[in-house]
Design a protein around this motif. Structure first.
Motif, PDB file in Angstrom:
ATOM      1  N   ASP A   1      18.229   1.514   9.095  1.00  0.00           N
ATOM      2  CA  ASP A   1      17.644   1.269   7.774  1.00  0.00           C
ATOM      3  C   ASP A   1      16.193   1.745   7.792  1.00  0.00           C
ATOM      4  N   LEU A   2      15.881   2.763   7.003  1.00  0.00           N
ATOM      5  CA  LEU A   2      14.522   3.309   6.945  1.00  0.00           C
ATOM      6  C   LEU A   2      13.597   2.465   6.076  1.00  0.00           C
ATOM      7  N   LYS A   3      14.174   1.475   5.396  1.00  0.00           N
ATOM      8  CA  LYS A   3      13.384   0.634   4.469  1.00  0.00           C
ATOM      9  C   LYS A   3      12.586   1.501   3.495  1.00  0.00           C
ATOM     10  N   SER A   4      13.264   2.514   2.977  1.00  0.00           N
ATOM     11  CA  SER A   4      12.604   3.460   2.076  1.00  0.00           C
ATOM     12  C   SER A   4      12.475   2.893   0.667  1.00  0.00           C
ATOM     13  N   THR A   5      11.370   3.239   0.007  1.00  0.00           N
ATOM     14  CA  THR A   5      11.166   2.863  -1.396  1.00  0.00           C
ATOM     15  C   THR A   5      11.450   4.040  -2.325  1.00  0.00           C
TER      16      THR A   5
ATOM     17  N   LEU B   1       9.460  12.734   1.136  1.00  0.00           N
ATOM     18  CA  LEU B   1      10.057  11.845   2.144  1.00  0.00           C
ATOM     19  C   LEU B   1       9.292  11.915   3.455  1.00  0.00           C
ATOM     20  N   LYS B   2       7.979  12.081   3.345  1.00  0.00           N
ATOM     21  CA  LYS B   2       7.133  12.249   4.526  1.00  0.00           C
ATOM     22  C   LYS B   2       7.228  11.050   5.466  1.00  0.00           C
ATOM     23  N   ARG B   3       7.103   9.852   4.921  1.00  0.00           N
ATOM     24  CA  ARG B   3       7.115   8.654   5.763  1.00  0.00           C
ATOM     25  C   ARG B   3       8.484   8.432   6.399  1.00  0.00           C
ATOM     26  N   GLU B   4       9.535   8.712   5.649  1.00  0.00           N
ATOM     27  CA  GLU B   4      10.874   8.550   6.204  1.00  0.00           C
ATOM     28  C   GLU B   4      11.125   9.546   7.345  1.00  0.00           C
ATOM     29  N   LEU B   5      10.610  10.773   7.183  1.00  0.00           N
ATOM     30  CA  LEU B   5      10.783  11.789   8.216  1.00  0.00           C
ATOM     31  C   LEU B   5       9.985  11.453   9.473  1.00  0.00           C
ATOM     32  N   ILE B   6       8.803  10.876   9.285  1.00  0.00           N
ATOM     33  CA  ILE B   6       8.000  10.469  10.440  1.00  0.00           C
ATOM     34  C   ILE B   6       8.755   9.407  11.240  1.00  0.00           C
ATOM     35  N   LEU B   7       9.346   8.432  10.543  1.00  0.00           N
ATOM     36  CA  LEU B   7      10.104   7.382  11.215  1.00  0.00           C
ATOM     37  C   LEU B   7      11.334   7.959  11.910  1.00  0.00           C
ATOM     38  N   ILE B   8      12.017   8.885  11.256  1.00  0.00           N
ATOM     39  CA  ILE B   8      13.193   9.522  11.856  1.00  0.00           C
ATOM     40  C   ILE B   8      12.807  10.243  13.135  1.00  0.00           C
TER      41      ILE B   8
ATOM     42  N   ILE C   1       0.840  -1.207   0.000  1.00  0.00           N
ATOM     43  CA  ILE C   1       0.000   0.000   0.000  1.00  0.00           C
ATOM     44  C   ILE C   1       0.873   1.254   0.000  1.00  0.00           C
ATOM     45  N   GLU C   2       1.946   1.222   0.792  1.00  0.00           N
ATOM     46  CA  GLU C   2       2.843   2.377   0.881  1.00  0.00           C
ATOM     47  C   GLU C   2       3.581   2.628  -0.427  1.00  0.00           C
ATOM     48  N   LYS C   3       3.713   1.592  -1.265  1.00  0.00           N
ATOM     49  CA  LYS C   3       4.365   1.759  -2.570  1.00  0.00           C
ATOM     50  C   LYS C   3       3.389   2.239  -3.634  1.00  0.00           C
ATOM     51  N   THR C   4       2.101   2.295  -3.287  1.00  0.00           N
ATOM     52  CA  THR C   4       1.072   2.711  -4.240  1.00  0.00           C
ATOM     53  C   THR C   4       1.098   4.232  -4.404  1.00  0.00           C
ATOM     54  N   PRO C   5       1.002   4.748  -5.628  1.00  0.00           N
ATOM     55  CA  PRO C   5       1.009   6.202  -5.849  1.00  0.00           C
ATOM     56  C   PRO C   5      -0.074   6.916  -5.038  1.00  0.00           C
ATOM     57  N   GLU C   6       0.270   8.090  -4.508  1.00  0.00           N
ATOM     58  CA  GLU C   6      -0.659   8.876  -3.699  1.00  0.00           C
ATOM     59  C   GLU C   6      -1.901   9.278  -4.489  1.00  0.00           C
ATOM     60  N   THR C   7      -1.779   9.336  -5.811  1.00  0.00           N
ATOM     61  CA  THR C   7      -2.877   9.830  -6.646  1.00  0.00           C
ATOM     62  C   THR C   7      -4.151   9.002  -6.519  1.00  0.00           C
ATOM     63  N   TYR C   8      -4.021   7.717  -6.187  1.00  0.00           N
ATOM     64  CA  TYR C   8      -5.239   6.911  -6.021  1.00  0.00           C
ATOM     65  C   TYR C   8      -5.176   5.996  -4.801  1.00  0.00           C
TER      66      TYR C   8
ATOM     67  N   THR D   1      -6.440  14.515  13.448  1.00  0.00           N
ATOM     68  CA  THR D   1      -5.329  14.096  14.304  1.00  0.00           C
ATOM     69  C   THR D   1      -4.165  13.603  13.459  1.00  0.00           C
ATOM     70  N   GLU D   2      -4.477  12.786  12.424  1.00  0.00           N
ATOM     71  CA  GLU D   2      -3.430  12.256  11.549  1.00  0.00           C
ATOM     72  C   GLU D   2      -2.733  13.375  10.790  1.00  0.00           C
ATOM     73  N   GLU D   3      -3.540  14.363  10.331  1.00  0.00           N
ATOM     74  CA  GLU D   3      -2.954  15.468   9.574  1.00  0.00           C
ATOM     75  C   GLU D   3      -2.029  16.296  10.446  1.00  0.00           C
ATOM     76  N   ARG D   4      -2.423  16.502  11.725  1.00  0.00           N
ATOM     77  CA  ARG D   4      -1.576  17.265  12.630  1.00  0.00           C
ATOM     78  C   ARG D   4      -0.283  16.513  12.922  1.00  0.00           C
ATOM     79  N   GLN D   5      -0.410  15.186  13.109  1.00  0.00           N
ATOM     80  CA  GLN D   5       0.778  14.387  13.370  1.00  0.00           C
ATOM     81  C   GLN D   5       1.716  14.380  12.178  1.00  0.00           C
ATOM     82  N   THR D   6       1.140  14.222  10.980  1.00  0.00           N
ATOM     83  CA  THR D   6       1.938  14.218   9.758  1.00  0.00           C
ATOM     84  C   THR D   6       2.593  15.571   9.540  1.00  0.00           C
ATOM     85  N   GLY D   7       1.813  16.647   9.783  1.00  0.00           N
ATOM     86  CA  GLY D   7       2.330  18.001   9.621  1.00  0.00           C
ATOM     87  C   GLY D   7       3.494  18.262  10.552  1.00  0.00           C
ATOM     88  N   ALA D   8       3.345  17.772  11.823  1.00  0.00           N
ATOM     89  CA  ALA D   8       4.417  17.957  12.792  1.00  0.00           C
ATOM     90  C   ALA D   8       5.678  17.235  12.342  1.00  0.00           C
ATOM     91  N   ALA D   9       5.500  16.063  11.749  1.00  0.00           N
ATOM     92  CA  ALA D   9       6.649  15.283  11.302  1.00  0.00           C
ATOM     93  C   ALA D   9       7.381  15.985  10.171  1.00  0.00           C
TER      94      ALA D   9
END
Length: 418
Positions: free
Chosen positions: A274-278, A320-327, A152-159, A245-253
């Motif tokens: 290892d961030l296991k980034s795609t 790199l939103k997901r990688e920054l959240i993990l960091i 799912i995380e590898k799926t384009p954000e567009t859909y 809540t998710e948007e605020r958490q993501t924004g903070a990240a």
């Protein structure tokens, strides 16, 4: 289980023409139902993939190789769907857009799960459930849940949001058509679509079935998903509070970038983290920086290399939103949580499996996992099963270090003894 006729399982799984059950096998010992599904090449007028609704998703054909997908459970039985009829052209890294209109009971050629199981995992993940919680809720292997989330995380954000939409057999679509579910929407195209569908259903001069109405409505949601965020939230029962809540958490990240002196950059450069980034540009850039970092002993050059990595994250924060959240999660975790756990072959894990009082814990999901694994070992005390159980405990503690500091310390302390 009493052996039931094929149409019994067709009704339960929502299998309709042109699909049909060729054969089914019930493994009572392992509690598995294996269902082989066929496909009539001559499309029916009521087919989901009829010529009337010809799409890229209609390329269902018989292939030489059978595929096996894990489906949602049927009571206490796990369910596996087997078929040689599928679209072999969909082989993307993420979930293929064309597969969103396919029947819920099959999957993509390069996947091991059906579309319905994927939808349930996607929705549970969006609601904030951990992989372990989803595994227990749906009663499927944790590794499969993590595999689905990774796809799912590898799926384009567009859909990607379309992956959350209920499958075609979910009653929500029929309830919308019959006004049993009142959708609040300001979208004029959607209101027009709903009015047209409702009129077609009640008009005796138009030969329209409820299945065709549901297909048309769901297809509209998939095609316009990015313009129907509020409507998708209603259909999927995702509260606005949860989304905010998710948007605020993501924004903070996005806003928090560790300082250059933070050890996290050194761990990334040296490969300890290892961030296991795609993200391909990030992975290529890391390879180049790691080579430059290892080829010099000059401290200033090494600092410049670390700064280059930090600048890359700053300039590409949007991608790199997901990688920054993990960091950020790792940066805020206590330093003592960054342990290297003993290998799965260590006797400390066998001790945990055999002695309930060895490492006490109040973590509910962890206790449930232990109870489940102990039950499996009791029924099948095989060394391979025991090693697999040890791996599962190790992986669980590894992924939940922030919330299991007491258990982690006990594991590290006792690993020196056992």
């Amino acid at each position: 289980m009493v052996k039931q006729p094929k149409y019994y399982f067709e009704s339960i799984l929502g299998i309709a023409t042109p699909w049909y059950i060729q054969n089914f096998e019930i493994d009572e010992r392992n509690k598995i139902i294996k269902i082989t599904i066929g496909y009539h090449t001559e499309k029916s007028a009521f087919s989901l993939f009829s010529k009337k609704n010809d799409t890229k998703a209609s390329r269902i054909e018989q292939n030489n190789q059978q595929k096996r997908w894990t489906h949602t459970r049927i009571g206490q039985y796990s369910c596996q769907v087997i078929s040689s009829f599928y679209d072999s052209t969909i082989c993307t890294a993420g979930i293929g857009r064309e597969s969103l209109l396919q029947p819920h009971f099959i999957g993509e050629a390069n996947r091991t799960y059906t579309h319905q199981l994927r939808q349930q995992v996607a929705l549970a993940n969006t609601r904030g459930l951990t992989s372990e919680a989803i595994s227990y809720m749906l009663l499927v292997e944790l590794s499969l849940v993590e595999e689905i989330i990774n796809d799912i995380e590898k799926t384009p954000e567009t859909y990607r949001q379309a992956l959350l939409l209920p499958t075609e057999i979910d009653p929500i679509w029929e309830n919308m058509v019959y006004d049993k579910f009142h959708l609040k929407t300001q979208s004029f195209p959607l209101r027009l679509m709903l009015s047209k569908i409702k009129l077609n259903i009640i008009d005796p001069n138009i030969n329209s079935s409820i299945s065709e109405a549901v297909t048309e409505l769901r297809k509209f949601f998939i095609s316009q998903v990015n313009h129907l965020t509020t409507e998708v939230s209603q259909v999927c029962a995702i509260t606005a509070k949860k989304q905010d809540t998710e948007e605020r958490q993501t924004g903070a990240a996005k806003l928090v970038l560790p300082a250059l002196k933070n050890s996290i950059w050194l761990k990334l450069i040296t490969g300890k983290l290892d961030l296991k980034s795609t993200n391909v540009p990030l992975n290529l850039f890391l390879v180049r920086l790691r080579h430059a970092f290892s080829q010099t002993d000059d401290n200033q050059q090494r600092i410049n290399t670390l700064n280059s990595l930090r600048e890359f994250f700053r300039k590409n924060a949007r991608n790199l939103k997901r990688e920054l959240i993990l960091i950020n999660q790792l940066m805020n975790a206590p330093e003592d949580s960054q342990f290297t756990l003993p290998d799965a072959s260590s006797s400390v894990w066998q001790k945990i499996l055999k002695d309930d009082s060895f490492i006490p814990s109040s973590h509910i999901a962890y206790k449930l996992l232990l109870a489940n694994l102990r039950s499996q070992l009791l029924m099948n005390p095989d060394p391979v099963v025991e090693l697999n159980a040890a791996r599962k405990i190790r992986d669980f503690i590894k992924h939940n270090q922030r919330f299991m500091q007491q258990e982690l310390r006990l594991v590290m302390t006792n690993s020196q003894t056992y």
